[in-house]
Structures are given as structure tokens and as C-alpha cells.
Scaffold this active site. Structure first.
Site, mmCIF file in Angstrom:
data_model
loop_
_atom_site.group_PDB
_atom_site.id
_atom_site.type_symbol
_atom_site.label_atom_id
_atom_site.label_comp_id
_atom_site.label_asym_id
_atom_site.label_seq_id
_atom_site.Cartn_x
_atom_site.Cartn_y
_atom_site.Cartn_z
ATOM 1 N N ILE A 147 0.841 -1.200 0.000
ATOM 2 C CA ILE A 147 0.000 0.000 0.000
ATOM 3 C C ILE A 147 0.877 1.250 0.000
ATOM 4 O O ILE A 147 0.378 2.356 0.166
ATOM 5 C CB ILE A 147 -0.897 -0.004 1.257
ATOM 6 C CG1 ILE A 147 -0.023 -0.061 2.534
ATOM 7 C CG2 ILE A 147 -1.865 -1.182 1.211
ATOM 8 C CD1 ILE A 147 -0.786 0.257 3.804
ATOM 9 N N HIS A 154 -4.384 -4.499 -2.951
ATOM 10 C CA HIS A 154 -4.840 -4.224 -1.583
ATOM 11 C C HIS A 154 -5.010 -2.734 -1.336
ATOM 12 O O HIS A 154 -4.978 -2.271 -0.196
ATOM 13 C CB HIS A 154 -3.869 -4.831 -0.554
ATOM 14 C CG HIS A 154 -3.941 -6.330 -0.499
ATOM 15 N ND1 HIS A 154 -3.035 -7.096 0.187
ATOM 16 C CD2 HIS A 154 -4.839 -7.207 -1.036
ATOM 17 C CE1 HIS A 154 -3.359 -8.388 0.049
ATOM 18 N NE2 HIS A 154 -4.436 -8.468 -0.686
ATOM 19 N N CYS A 168 -20.618 9.053 4.234
ATOM 20 C CA CYS A 168 -21.287 9.443 2.989
ATOM 21 C C CYS A 168 -20.580 8.935 1.739
ATOM 22 O O CYS A 168 -21.042 9.161 0.627
ATOM 23 C CB CYS A 168 -21.421 10.968 2.918
ATOM 24 S SG CYS A 168 -19.827 11.824 2.701
ATOM 25 N N CYS A 218 -14.540 13.502 7.707
ATOM 26 C CA CYS A 218 -14.998 13.957 6.396
ATOM 27 C C CYS A 218 -15.362 15.434 6.463
ATOM 28 O O CYS A 218 -16.100 15.860 7.361
ATOM 29 C CB CYS A 218 -16.223 13.136 6.002
ATOM 30 S SG CYS A 218 -17.026 13.672 4.500
ATOM 31 N N CYS A 277 -19.555 15.502 5.904
ATOM 32 C CA CYS A 277 -20.577 15.010 6.841
ATOM 33 C C CYS A 277 -20.010 14.721 8.233
ATOM 34 O O CYS A 277 -20.754 14.356 9.131
ATOM 35 C CB CYS A 277 -21.254 13.761 6.272
ATOM 36 S SG CYS A 277 -20.212 12.293 6.374
ATOM 37 N N ASN A 323 12.513 -14.997 -2.203
ATOM 38 C CA ASN A 323 12.027 -14.694 -0.854
ATOM 39 C C ASN A 323 13.063 -15.138 0.181
ATOM 40 O O ASN A 323 13.870 -16.027 -0.083
ATOM 41 C CB ASN A 323 10.701 -15.429 -0.597
ATOM 42 C CG ASN A 323 9.822 -14.686 0.384
ATOM 43 O OD1 ASN A 323 9.539 -13.510 0.191
ATOM 44 N ND2 ASN A 323 9.411 -15.349 1.453
HETATM 45 P P1 NAD Z 1 4.105 -10.955 4.581
HETATM 46 O O1 NAD Z 1 4.518 -10.091 5.712
HETATM 47 O O2 NAD Z 1 3.087 -12.004 4.821
HETATM 48 O O3 NAD Z 1 5.403 -11.703 3.998
HETATM 49 C C1 NAD Z 1 6.576 -11.029 3.673
HETATM 50 C C2 NAD Z 1 7.570 -12.071 3.158
HETATM 51 O O4 NAD Z 1 8.690 -11.361 2.663
HETATM 52 C C3 NAD Z 1 8.074 -13.022 4.247
HETATM 53 O O5 NAD Z 1 7.969 -14.353 3.750
HETATM 54 C C4 NAD Z 1 9.556 -12.629 4.445
HETATM 55 O O6 NAD Z 1 10.391 -13.759 4.634
HETATM 56 C C5 NAD Z 1 9.872 -12.001 3.111
HETATM 57 N N1 NAD Z 1 10.876 -10.941 3.189
HETATM 58 C C6 NAD Z 1 10.977 -9.939 4.091
HETATM 59 N N2 NAD Z 1 11.989 -9.107 3.757
HETATM 60 C C7 NAD Z 1 12.544 -9.614 2.625
HETATM 61 C C8 NAD Z 1 13.632 -9.210 1.791
HETATM 62 N N3 NAD Z 1 14.344 -8.104 2.049
HETATM 63 N N4 NAD Z 1 13.923 -9.970 0.700
HETATM 64 C C9 NAD Z 1 13.212 -11.103 0.411
HETATM 65 N N5 NAD Z 1 12.175 -11.519 1.172
HETATM 66 C C10 NAD Z 1 11.836 -10.782 2.249
HETATM 67 O O7 NAD Z 1 3.674 -10.002 3.403
HETATM 68 P P2 NAD Z 1 2.698 -10.239 2.166
HETATM 69 O O8 NAD Z 1 2.901 -11.602 1.583
HETATM 70 O O9 NAD Z 1 2.828 -9.042 1.303
HETATM 71 O O10 NAD Z 1 1.217 -10.246 2.744
HETATM 72 C C11 NAD Z 1 0.780 -9.498 3.843
HETATM 73 C C12 NAD Z 1 -0.015 -8.238 3.677
HETATM 74 O O11 NAD Z 1 0.839 -7.260 4.172
HETATM 75 C C13 NAD Z 1 -0.365 -7.727 2.346
HETATM 76 O O12 NAD Z 1 -1.732 -7.703 2.299
HETATM 77 C C14 NAD Z 1 0.110 -6.251 2.338
HETATM 78 O O13 NAD Z 1 -0.963 -5.422 1.963
HETATM 79 C C15 NAD Z 1 0.438 -5.960 3.747
HETATM 80 N N6 NAD Z 1 1.601 -5.107 4.090
HETATM 81 C C16 NAD Z 1 2.056 -4.167 3.245
HETATM 82 C C17 NAD Z 1 3.166 -3.416 3.599
HETATM 83 C C18 NAD Z 1 3.648 -2.368 2.627
HETATM 84 O O14 NAD Z 1 2.852 -1.754 1.935
HETATM 85 N N7 NAD Z 1 4.957 -2.159 2.536
HETATM 86 C C19 NAD Z 1 3.843 -3.646 4.800
HETATM 87 C C20 NAD Z 1 3.334 -4.639 5.658
HETATM 88 C C21 NAD Z 1 2.203 -5.373 5.287
#
Ligand code: NAD
Length: 263
Positions: free
Chosen positions: A108, A124, A135, A158, A161, A224
């Protein structure tokens, strides 16, 4: 395992990307940890501190928006001030080179766009806009999510409203933005190569996308730090930090002939 020990896997991934007809990237929170934004499921992750279902669910927000903002407030400064890291720039470079056409992200944080990616599907949602829960009025979140403003506000309200404003990020129990999700599924259907980077692949329906791609015959490259449920099905599995691996893939791919180059 060091990257040197994974050289074969890196080369296979680079060749796949270089020769991709329709490459797609799928990213998660792990791609932004090198930018200082914690992920959810690692040991340092955000879910170690709170019960996600209580705080970051739609019903949790509706019952107690003050608690949601108390939780997210310290994160906002990090999110707003974060800068893209080499992994974001590498994906933007892959798009410029034509090796990937689309980035589907669960994040996000807007860092892909800040790095120069132009075709980003935020399945997301993002912190860019907010919607009034009273509203339905929608507007830029910029005036509300500035840390100095948020620190003084109980709740962003808002201007029309007085209802509570909610950032347009998808909370647990909330539907994904339909058109964006549809576009993501269509991109995956077209893909011959899917590069998944920095996702635990535990959050559905996004976690289903690599399976959809593989069923359609696409080669899935998985980068990962930790293992994921999809590991056994990946064409290429690279265990490493995305901020190191993705720039290496760009450099290696440049050295291989593309699909249309004569060899
Ligand atoms: P998650 O937290 O479930 O998984 C993150 C994965 O990334 C883990 O498996 C971890 O081992 C791996 N990881 C962490 N740092 C890494 C790196 N430097 N290099 C390689 N791998 C790395 O996240 P997800 O699968 O995106 O799902 C979770 C939810 O988290 C999503 O819905 C997302 O919207 C939200 N989220 C977003 C943010 C953001 O916008 N930056 C931050 C936190 C959570």
C-alpha cells in the site's frame, strides 16, 4: 545459501525474464522491508505486536476506529517518508526493458510508482486516498496522513458530513477493489513468466495467483527470504534479499539474448 552458491538459479531466472513474452511481477511486503517498512509475518513483523483481526479488520475499524489509528499512526511517518530501494528500481528497469509488463503488488506504500514503475496494480489498495465511512466521499489522504497532522487529530473526519475517513487500504474482511483484481487475474492469465518477490504467499486470494500462472503454463520465479507454500512448484527458487537479488537479475538478463534477438 549465498547468491554465489545460487548462481545457476539466478542465471535461469535471468534467461526466463530476458526471453519473456509477457512477464508479470507479484510483490509483497518483503520488497519494502529494505526501505524500512516492516512486513507482517517476519519475526520483526507487525503482527507480532497486535491481533490483526481485532485492529486491521473492517469490523475492527468500524467498532473502534480510534484503536486502528493509534496502531497505524507510528507507521504512517515510516510509510510516507520511505524511499524506494534497489529492488523497486530493478523492477522499474525490467519494465523499461520490456521484460515485465505489469507489477501486481499487495503493498500500500506507493514505492513502485516512486521508483518509476508505470503499470502497477495495487490489489490491496493504497494510502493515496481515503473514503468517508458515512457518505462515501473520497479524497486525497495527503492533508490527513501527514504525520504532524495525524499526531494532533483523534480521527480524520470527512469535511462534508463529519464521518470517519478510512484509508483506501483493504482490511481483513473487506473486498478487493474489483476492477484492479480483475486486471491482475487477466495479467496473470497472459503471463508466460511470473516473478514473485517478497511475499509469504499466505494471504488469499493473491496467494492463488502463482498457482493460476503455473496452471496456465507460466514459469514462476520465486525470490524470498523465508519458505512459502508455493516453493515446491516454483520453476526457479531463489532464497535471498530482494534488494540484492533483483538488481543482479537485471544485470545478468542484459547479458543474455532476448526472444527476438538472433543468436
Ligand atoms: P508478509 O509479511 O506475509 O510476507 C513477507 C515475506 O517477505 C516473508 O515471507 C519474508 O520472509 C519475506 N521478506 C521480508 N523481507 C525480505 C527481503 N528483504 N527480501 C526477500 N524476502 C523478504 O507479506 P505479504 O505476503 O505481502 O502479505 C501481507 C499483507 O501485508 C499484504 O496484504 C500487504 O498489503 C500488507 N503489508 C504491506 C506493507 C507495505 O505496503 N509495505 C507492509 C506490511 C504489510
Amino acid at each position: 545459501m549465498s547468491l554465489e552458491e545460487q548462481r545457476g538459479a539466478l542465471e535461469r531466472a535471468a534467461i526466463l525474464l530476458r526471453r519473456a513474452r509477457y512477464g508479470v511481477a507479484l510483490t509483497g511486503a518483503g520488497i519494502s522491508t529494505p526501505s524500512g517498512i516492516p512486513d507482517f509475518r517476519s519475526d520483526e513483523g507487525l503482527w507480532r505486536q497486535v491481533d490483526p483481526m481485532e485492529v486491521a479488520s473492517l469490523w475492527g475499524f468500524r467498532l473502534n476506529p480510534e484503536r486502528f489509528y493509534r496502531w497505524i499512526r507510528p507507521m504512517i511517518r515510516t510509510l510516507v517518508e520511505a524511499k524506494p530501494n534497489p529492488a523497486h528500481y530493478a523492477l522499474a528497469e525490467m519494465e523499461r526493458e520490456g521484460w515485465i509488463k505489469v507489477v501486481i503488488t499487495q503493498n500500500i506504500d506507493r514505492l513502485h510508482q516512486k521508483a518509476g514503475s508505470t503499470h502497477v496494480l495495487e490489489v490491496h489498495g493504497s494510502i493515496e486516498t481515503m473514503t468517508c465511512q458515512g457518505c462515501g466521499h473520497r479524497e486525497s489522504s495527503e492533508p490527513y496522513l501527514r504525520p504532524e497532522v495525524l499526531e494532533q487529530l483523534d480521527l480524520p473526519r470527512c469535511p462534508h458530513c463529519g464521518g470517519v475517513l478510512k484509508p483506501d487500504v483493504v482490511l481483513f474482511g473487506e473486498a478487493l477493489p474489483w476492477a484492479t483484481w480483475r486486471a491482475a487475474e487477466e495479467a496473470v492469465q497472459q503471463a508466460d513468466v511470473l516473478l514473485v518477490a517478497g511475499s509469504s504467499l499466505e494471504v488469499y486470494p493473491v496467494a492463488d495467483l502463482p498457482y493460476q500462472a503455473a496452471r496456465n503454463g507460466a514459469k514462476v520465479i520465486l525470490v524470498n527470504l523465508a519458505s512459502t507454500p508455493f516453493d515446491p512448484y516454483a520453476e526457479v527458487l531463489i532464497r535471498g534479499d530482494v534488494a540484492e537479488v533483483l538488481p543482479v537479475l537485471v544485470e545478468m538478463a542484459r547479458g543474455f539474448p532476448g526472444a527476438s534477438d538472433s543468436v
